[in-house]
Design a protein around this motif. Structure first.
Motif, short mmCIF file in Angstrom:
data_model
loop_
_atom_site.label_atom_id
_atom_site.label_comp_id
_atom_site.label_asym_id
_atom_site.label_seq_id
_atom_site.Cartn_x
_atom_site.Cartn_y
_atom_site.Cartn_z
N SER A 1 0.82 -1.21 0.00
CA SER A 1 0.00 0.00 0.00
C SER A 1 0.86 1.26 0.00
O SER A 1 0.49 2.26 -0.62
N TYR A 2 2.02 1.23 0.64
CA TYR A 2 2.89 2.40 0.72
C TYR A 2 3.52 2.71 -0.64
O TYR A 2 3.59 3.86 -1.05
N TYR A 3 3.98 1.68 -1.35
CA TYR A 3 4.65 1.88 -2.63
C TYR A 3 3.72 1.71 -3.83
O TYR A 3 4.14 1.92 -4.97
N GLY A 4 2.49 1.28 -3.63
CA GLY A 4 1.52 1.17 -4.72
C GLY A 4 1.58 -0.14 -5.48
O GLY A 4 1.09 -0.21 -6.61
N TYR A 5 2.14 -1.18 -4.91
CA TYR A 5 2.17 -2.48 -5.57
C TYR A 5 0.84 -3.19 -5.38
O TYR A 5 0.09 -2.92 -4.45
N THR A 6 0.55 -4.12 -6.30
CA THR A 6 -0.71 -4.85 -6.21
C THR A 6 -0.53 -6.31 -5.84
O THR A 6 -1.43 -6.93 -5.29
N GLY A 7 0.62 -6.90 -6.17
CA GLY A 7 0.87 -8.30 -5.86
C GLY A 7 2.28 -8.51 -5.35
O GLY A 7 3.11 -7.61 -5.39
N HIS A 8 2.53 -9.73 -4.89
CA HIS A 8 3.87 -10.05 -4.40
C HIS A 8 4.13 -11.55 -4.51
O HIS A 8 3.20 -12.35 -4.63
N GLU A 9 5.41 -11.88 -4.51
CA GLU A 9 5.85 -13.27 -4.49
C GLU A 9 7.05 -13.36 -3.57
O GLU A 9 8.02 -12.61 -3.71
N ILE A 10 6.98 -14.27 -2.60
CA ILE A 10 8.09 -14.47 -1.68
C ILE A 10 9.10 -15.39 -2.37
O ILE A 10 8.78 -16.54 -2.69
N MET A 11 10.29 -14.87 -2.63
CA MET A 11 11.32 -15.60 -3.36
C MET A 11 12.13 -16.51 -2.43
O MET A 11 12.46 -17.63 -2.79
N GLU A 12 12.48 -16.00 -1.24
CA GLU A 12 13.35 -16.75 -0.34
C GLU A 12 13.09 -16.32 1.10
O GLU A 12 12.83 -15.15 1.37
N GLU A 13 13.17 -17.28 2.02
CA GLU A 13 13.07 -17.01 3.45
C GLU A 13 14.21 -17.75 4.14
O GLU A 13 14.49 -18.90 3.80
N ARG A 14 14.84 -17.09 5.10
CA ARG A 14 15.89 -17.77 5.88
C ARG A 14 16.02 -17.10 7.23
O ARG A 14 15.74 -15.92 7.39
N ALA A 15 16.43 -17.88 8.20
CA ALA A 15 16.65 -17.39 9.56
C ALA A 15 18.12 -17.57 9.90
O ALA A 15 18.72 -18.57 9.53
N ARG A 16 18.69 -16.58 10.59
CA ARG A 16 20.09 -16.66 10.99
C ARG A 16 20.24 -16.13 12.40
O ARG A 16 19.53 -15.24 12.81
N GLY A 17 21.22 -16.68 13.10
CA GLY A 17 21.58 -16.18 14.42
C GLY A 17 20.86 -16.88 15.54
O GLY A 17 19.74 -17.36 15.40
N VAL A 18 21.54 -16.94 16.68
CA VAL A 18 20.97 -17.55 17.88
C VAL A 18 20.79 -16.49 18.96
O VAL A 18 19.72 -16.36 19.54
N ILE A 19 21.83 -15.71 19.22
CA ILE A 19 21.77 -14.70 20.25
C ILE A 19 20.88 -13.53 19.82
O ILE A 19 20.04 -13.07 20.57
#
Length: 108
Positions: free
Chosen positions: A79-97
C-alpha cells in the motif's frame, strides 16, 4: 556527568522497540518486527526485508504468528509503494543470540 550515563543507558534499554516504519512493537505478540528494508541493485521491485525475531523455541502457533505479521508488513509495503501483488522468493533465519529473519520479496 558520570552519574547520569548509567541512568541514561537504563532508560534507553527499557524503551519499547520501534519498527522500520516508526511503529511501537510488542515482540512477544508479533514474534518479528521489520528492522531494515533493502532494495535490490538489479531489480527495483525486489526487496530484502530484515526482521528481528523473538528468541526461544518455535512452535506451530508462533510460526503462524510470524507468518501473519509478515503478511501484514508485506501488505503495508504494497500500500505504501503502490504495488498490487507479491511473491516471496526466499526465506531464511540466521543467528541464535540475536535472531534475524530474512525475506526476499518480488512485488508486482
Amino acid at each position: 556527568m558520570l552519574r547520569s550515563i548509567p541512568m541514561f543507558l537504563i532508560i534507553i534499554s527499557c524503551a519499547a522497540p520501534i519498527d522500520y516504519f516508526g511503529n511501537n512493537v510488542n515482540i512477544s505478540q508479533d514474534r518479528i518486527f521489520l528492522n531494515k528494508m533493502r532494495k535490490d541493485k538489479i531489480d527495483k521491485d525486489k526487496f530484502t526485508l530484515i526482521f528481528i525475531e523473538q528468541r526461544g523455541n518455535h512452535s506451530k502457533i508462533t510460526n503462524r504468528k510470524k507468518q501473519k505479521t509478515l503478511e501484514r508488513y508485506i501488505d503495508l509495503i504494497k500500500s505504501y509503494y503502490g504495488y498490487t501483488g507479491h511473491e516471496i522468493m526466499e526465506e531464511r533465519a540466521r543467528g541464535v543470540i540475536e535472531p534475524r529473519y530474512y525475506v526476499t520479496v518480488k512485488f508486482d
